[in-house]
Design a protein around this motif. Structure first.
Motif, PDB file in Angstrom:
ATOM      1  N   GLN A  52       0.833  -1.203   0.000  1.00  0.00           N
ATOM      2  CA  GLN A  52       0.000   0.000   0.000  1.00  0.00           C
ATOM      3  C   GLN A  52       0.872   1.260   0.000  1.00  0.00           C
ATOM      4  O   GLN A  52       0.597   2.211  -0.719  1.00  0.00           O
ATOM      5  N   LEU A  55       2.359   1.772  -3.394  1.00  0.00           N
ATOM      6  CA  LEU A  55       1.332   2.351  -4.265  1.00  0.00           C
ATOM      7  C   LEU A  55       1.168   3.845  -3.983  1.00  0.00           C
ATOM      8  O   LEU A  55       1.130   4.656  -4.904  1.00  0.00           O
ATOM      9  N   ASN A  56       1.077   4.189  -2.705  1.00  0.00           N
ATOM     10  CA  ASN A  56       0.858   5.593  -2.314  1.00  0.00           C
ATOM     11  C   ASN A  56       1.984   6.521  -2.741  1.00  0.00           C
ATOM     12  O   ASN A  56       1.736   7.677  -3.073  1.00  0.00           O
ATOM     13  N   GLY A  58       3.890   5.993  -5.313  1.00  0.00           N
ATOM     14  CA  GLY A  58       4.029   5.933  -6.763  1.00  0.00           C
ATOM     15  C   GLY A  58       5.108   5.021  -7.304  1.00  0.00           C
ATOM     16  O   GLY A  58       5.421   5.064  -8.495  1.00  0.00           O
ATOM     17  N   VAL A  60       4.877   1.731  -7.495  1.00  0.00           N
ATOM     18  CA  VAL A  60       4.087   0.849  -8.349  1.00  0.00           C
ATOM     19  C   VAL A  60       2.724   1.496  -8.551  1.00  0.00           C
ATOM     20  O   VAL A  60       2.272   2.281  -7.719  1.00  0.00           O
ATOM     21  N   HIS A  61       2.114   1.169  -9.655  1.00  0.00           N
ATOM     22  CA  HIS A  61       0.759   1.674  -9.867  1.00  0.00           C
ATOM     23  C   HIS A  61      -0.044   0.639 -10.647  1.00  0.00           C
ATOM     24  O   HIS A  61       0.490  -0.084 -11.480  1.00  0.00           O
ATOM     25  N   GLY A  62      -1.302   0.575 -10.305  1.00  0.00           N
ATOM     26  CA  GLY A  62      -2.223  -0.314 -10.989  1.00  0.00           C
ATOM     27  C   GLY A  62      -1.889  -1.776 -10.843  1.00  0.00           C
ATOM     28  O   GLY A  62      -0.913  -2.175 -10.231  1.00  0.00           O
ATOM     29  N   SER A  63      -2.745  -2.575 -11.382  1.00  0.00           N
ATOM     30  CA  SER A  63      -2.488  -4.002 -11.586  1.00  0.00           C
ATOM     31  C   SER A  63      -3.330  -4.348 -12.793  1.00  0.00           C
ATOM     32  O   SER A  63      -4.465  -3.904 -12.928  1.00  0.00           O
ATOM     33  N   GLU A  64      -2.745  -5.091 -13.690  1.00  0.00           N
ATOM     34  CA  GLU A  64      -3.436  -5.331 -14.940  1.00  0.00           C
ATOM     35  C   GLU A  64      -3.108  -6.706 -15.485  1.00  0.00           C
ATOM     36  O   GLU A  64      -2.084  -7.289 -15.147  1.00  0.00           O
TER      37      GLU A  64
END
Length: 161
Positions: A52, A55-56, A58, A60-64
């Motif tokens: 988390q 992510l916060n 920046g 890592v971002h997203g998951s796809e």
């Protein structure tokens, strides 16, 4: 502050545990946090908090899910250098490019081209039609140069220390 500092982003501060987590989750985005926790020797809650935080800030971002273009019939991968009539056309050209779904990447670059794009089409004929009917009609584009990829030898994430 030097004038060049304005354009450089300061790297996020991450420690060895963050690096280990990143190595695991970038190899397999679907890996359960409990498995990451076991590999790292910490609790599942600690992994959740660390991810988390990454992510916060920046890192890592997203998951796809990554779609295989070939499995959907997109067998031609091409790269195109775009030369603008004038640099003032950059924004309007990028917006026009954004409206062409086959263009999957667009980069503002230095060197011979103002813009460099990646295109996925079903066939070479599809690519030719896209160039003739769509790209060449965009106001502000002076000319283009197209390179068809014969094969992708590898693709990877940036190294994690």
């Amino acid at each position: 502050m030097k004038s060049t500092d304005f354009f450089e982003e300061k790297p996020a501060e991450i420690d060895e545990l963050d690096e280990k987590i990143l190595k695991l989750i970038t190899k397999n985005a679907r890996i359960p946090f409990l498995e990451v926790a076991r590999e790292c020797g910490v609790s599942g809650a600690a992994i959740h908090q660390r991810v988390q935080r990454l992510l916060n800030i920046g890192v890592v971002h997203g998951s796809e899910f990554i779609v295989s273009p070939q499995k959907l019939g997109y067998n031609t991968c091409a790269y195109m250098g775009v030369i603008l009539e004038k640099q003032k056309y950059h924004t309007v050209v990028v917006e026009a490019l954004r409206n062409i779904p086959e263009i999957v990447e667009c980069h503002y670059t230095t060197g011979a081209y103002s813009i460099f794009i990646k295109i996925q089409t079903k066939t070479n004929t599809h690519l030719k039609r896209l160039i003739d009917q769509e790209l060449q009609n965009i106001e502000g584009i002076a000319r283009t140069e197209t390179f068809i990829s014969l094969e992708m030898d590898f693709k990877r994430q940036v190294p994690i220390k």
